[in-house]
Scaffold this motif. Structure first.
Motif, mmCIF file in Angstrom:
data_model
loop_
_atom_site.group_PDB
_atom_site.id
_atom_site.type_symbol
_atom_site.label_atom_id
_atom_site.label_comp_id
_atom_site.label_asym_id
_atom_site.label_seq_id
_atom_site.Cartn_x
_atom_site.Cartn_y
_atom_site.Cartn_z
ATOM 1 N N ALA A 295 0.835 -1.199 0.000
ATOM 2 C CA ALA A 295 0.000 0.000 0.000
ATOM 3 C C ALA A 295 0.870 1.250 0.000
ATOM 4 O O ALA A 295 1.959 1.277 0.586
ATOM 5 C CB ALA A 295 -0.924 0.017 1.209
ATOM 6 N N PHE A 296 0.383 2.270 -0.696
ATOM 7 C CA PHE A 296 0.957 3.612 -0.667
ATOM 8 C C PHE A 296 -0.083 4.529 -0.031
ATOM 9 O O PHE A 296 -1.284 4.389 -0.283
ATOM 10 C CB PHE A 296 1.268 4.117 -2.071
ATOM 11 N N ASN A 297 0.358 5.485 0.772
ATOM 12 C CA ASN A 297 -0.596 6.401 1.388
ATOM 13 C C ASN A 297 -0.009 7.797 1.461
ATOM 14 O O ASN A 297 1.214 7.983 1.435
ATOM 15 C CB ASN A 297 -1.013 5.910 2.778
ATOM 16 N N TRP A 298 -0.882 8.779 1.561
ATOM 17 C CA TRP A 298 -0.450 10.171 1.634
ATOM 18 C C TRP A 298 -1.544 10.993 2.313
ATOM 19 O O TRP A 298 -2.723 10.642 2.294
ATOM 20 C CB TRP A 298 -0.169 10.726 0.229
ATOM 21 N N ASP A 299 -1.150 12.086 2.922
ATOM 22 C CA ASP A 299 -2.101 13.065 3.446
ATOM 23 C C ASP A 299 -1.443 14.424 3.433
ATOM 24 O O ASP A 299 -0.210 14.538 3.504
ATOM 25 C CB ASP A 299 -2.582 12.691 4.850
ATOM 26 N N THR A 300 -2.251 15.454 3.308
ATOM 27 C CA THR A 300 -1.716 16.810 3.260
ATOM 28 C C THR A 300 -2.706 17.805 3.842
ATOM 29 O O THR A 300 -3.913 17.696 3.629
ATOM 30 C CB THR A 300 -1.355 17.226 1.818
ATOM 31 N N HIS A 301 -2.191 18.751 4.608
ATOM 32 C CA HIS A 301 -2.910 19.949 5.018
ATOM 33 C C HIS A 301 -2.369 21.087 4.153
ATOM 34 O O HIS A 301 -1.187 21.443 4.265
ATOM 35 C CB HIS A 301 -2.681 20.256 6.494
ATOM 36 N N THR A 302 -3.210 21.640 3.287
ATOM 37 C CA THR A 302 -2.753 22.587 2.275
ATOM 38 C C THR A 302 -3.412 23.948 2.455
ATOM 39 O O THR A 302 -4.635 24.046 2.578
ATOM 40 C CB THR A 302 -3.055 22.044 0.866
ATOM 41 N N ILE A 303 -2.579 24.981 2.474
ATOM 42 C CA ILE A 303 -3.034 26.373 2.474
ATOM 43 C C ILE A 303 -2.760 26.933 1.083
ATOM 44 O O ILE A 303 -1.629 26.834 0.585
ATOM 45 C CB ILE A 303 -2.312 27.212 3.530
ATOM 46 N N SER A 304 -3.767 27.542 0.459
ATOM 47 C CA SER A 304 -3.612 28.009 -0.921
ATOM 48 C C SER A 304 -4.063 29.444 -1.077
ATOM 49 O O SER A 304 -4.843 29.965 -0.270
ATOM 50 C CB SER A 304 -4.415 27.113 -1.873
ATOM 51 N N ALA A 305 -3.570 30.080 -2.132
ATOM 52 C CA ALA A 305 -3.989 31.432 -2.506
ATOM 53 C C ALA A 305 -4.104 31.487 -4.025
ATOM 54 O O ALA A 305 -3.277 30.907 -4.735
ATOM 55 C CB ALA A 305 -2.985 32.474 -2.007
ATOM 56 N N LYS A 306 -5.148 32.167 -4.510
ATOM 57 C CA LYS A 306 -5.383 32.240 -5.948
ATOM 58 C C LYS A 306 -5.837 33.640 -6.345
ATOM 59 O O LYS A 306 -6.495 34.336 -5.578
ATOM 60 C CB LYS A 306 -6.445 31.223 -6.378
ATOM 61 N N ALA A 307 -5.477 34.016 -7.567
ATOM 62 C CA ALA A 307 -5.996 35.217 -8.215
ATOM 63 C C ALA A 307 -6.632 34.777 -9.525
ATOM 64 O O ALA A 307 -6.012 34.033 -10.296
ATOM 65 C CB ALA A 307 -4.883 36.225 -8.464
ATOM 66 N N GLN A 308 -7.854 35.222 -9.786
ATOM 67 C CA GLN A 308 -8.581 34.731 -10.954
ATOM 68 C C GLN A 308 -9.337 35.853 -11.633
ATOM 69 O O GLN A 308 -9.873 36.756 -10.981
ATOM 70 C CB GLN A 308 -9.571 33.640 -10.524
ATOM 71 N N ALA A 309 -9.374 35.800 -12.970
ATOM 72 C CA ALA A 309 -10.151 36.728 -13.783
ATOM 73 C C ALA A 309 -11.105 35.931 -14.654
ATOM 74 O O ALA A 309 -10.751 34.859 -15.168
ATOM 75 C CB ALA A 309 -9.230 37.579 -14.661
ATOM 76 N N SER A 310 -12.332 36.430 -14.829
ATOM 77 C CA SER A 310 -13.299 35.749 -15.681
ATOM 78 C C SER A 310 -14.119 36.769 -16.456
ATOM 79 O O SER A 310 -14.287 37.914 -16.029
ATOM 80 C CB SER A 310 -14.223 34.859 -14.843
#
Length: 334
Positions: free
Chosen positions: A213-228
């Motif tokens: 078995a392979f396993n992974w976990d992550t606590h991720t903080i993100s920031a984004k800028a978007q135009a539409s």
């Protein structure tokens, strides 16, 4: 993640019992797996769900609910030299599309009050019923939860885009396993046992009928800028994002563990713990390693608007990991 297939191949060689591996080699294989996924986990977590085309869905009572699914893909060219060197064949789909790192979620957004903002929530898991459609030799688990908030900084008019800035948090956990990969696997622990003064006899761990078995976990903080841009039946969008993941990854072999030495398994466990090695139990030999890392990506796509039904198509590229991906979202948005 460019060496990810190589790592899987090396660990599969361990699991298939090609030869007895030292505990150091076993540990190094899973640590290499952790290093390779460190830059892919943050973008996978951050861009799973809530990657909708509108930079802002409007104020309350505007809202939307939908389903998102997609994958990050490792280009085949990045692992082709090693595949050629190993002399192995791979499915043609991998050569065409790359190696997928899947993601899925149910997601929802709600417009805010007062100042122009919206908030989003996402949740993902694989239902037990869906696992029944997998091969009986494959086991998997997947769980995701997270959310974000976006503030509109430019209100779109005509061909002037709507622009928003946002931040979010995601927790992602996953496991993939292969059952009964061989009759047994032997791991040599002679070096640490000899260092502790146990120099006679054999010092090996045997895992009978092991699962891999392979396993992974992550606590991720993100920031984004978007135009539409709202162009009637289409809502194209462009954006950039960055994320940092506090992550762990690894895996192991799972089965009945026995020790060949004249001492008992408890003695071997104490020695391995003293010298900083993975400590086996009576049912597993596991390795876990920190896989903290950054992702930095650009993304874009469009929504197809059919009255209140929106179908998003988007693509993204991670500059740090060299991986790329795509996603589809289907939702009801009012």
């Amino acid at each position: 993640m460019k060496r990810l297939l190589v790592v899987f191949a090396l660990i599969l060689l361990v699991a298939m019992g090609v030869s007895a591996q030292t505990l150091e080699e076993f540990e190094d294989s899973f640590e290499l797996f952790a290093a390779d996924v460190s830059s892919s986990l943050p973008i996978t977590a951050a861009m799973t769900g809530l990657s909708w085309s509108p930079a802002h869905i409007g104020q309350f009572p505007h809202f939307g609910v939908g389903l998102s699914f997609g994958a990050m893909l490792v280009p085949y060219d990045s692992i082709k030299p090693v595949v050629d060197a190993l002399g192995v064949s791979v499915p043609s789909e991998l050569e065409t599309y790359g190696v997928p790192f899947p993601a899925l979620a149910a997601d929802a957004r709600l417009g805010g009050f007062g100042i122009p903002f919206d908030v989003g929530f996402k949740f993902g898991m694989i239902p037990e019923q869906a696992k029944n459609y997998l091969s009986e030799d494959v086991t998997t688990d997947y769980f995701l939860i997270g959310g974000d908030v976006r503030f509109r900084v430019v209100e779109g008019r005509a061909f002037i885009p709507t622009v928003s800035l946002g931040a979010g948090y995601t927790f992602l956990r996953g496991t993939v396993g292969i059952t009964d990969v061989g009759p047994s696997e032997v791991i040599d622990i002679t070096a640490p046992m000899a260092a502790a003064g146990y120099t006679t006899g054999t010092h090996e761990l045997t895992i009978d009928s092991p699962d891999l078995a392979f396993n992974w976990d992550t606590h991720t903080i993100s920031a984004k800028a978007q135009a539409s841009w709202n162009l009637f039946i289409l809502t194209p969008h462009l954006g950039v994002g960055t994320a940092y993941g506090i992550s762990n990854a690894g895996g192991g072999l799972y089965g009945t563990v026995s020790y060949s030495g004249t001492e008992d398994l408890a003695t071997a466990q104490a020695v391995l713990e003293t010298y900083g090695y993975p400590v086996p139990t009576s049912s597993s030999v596991e390795v876990g390693s920190a896989a903290n890392g950054w992702s930095l990506w650009a993304y874009g796509g469009t929504a197809i608007n059919i009255f209140f039904i929106k179908v998003d198509l988007s693509a993204m590229y991670d500059f740090l990991g060299g991986t790329y991906g795509g996603a589809v979202n289907v939702r009801l948005q009012l």
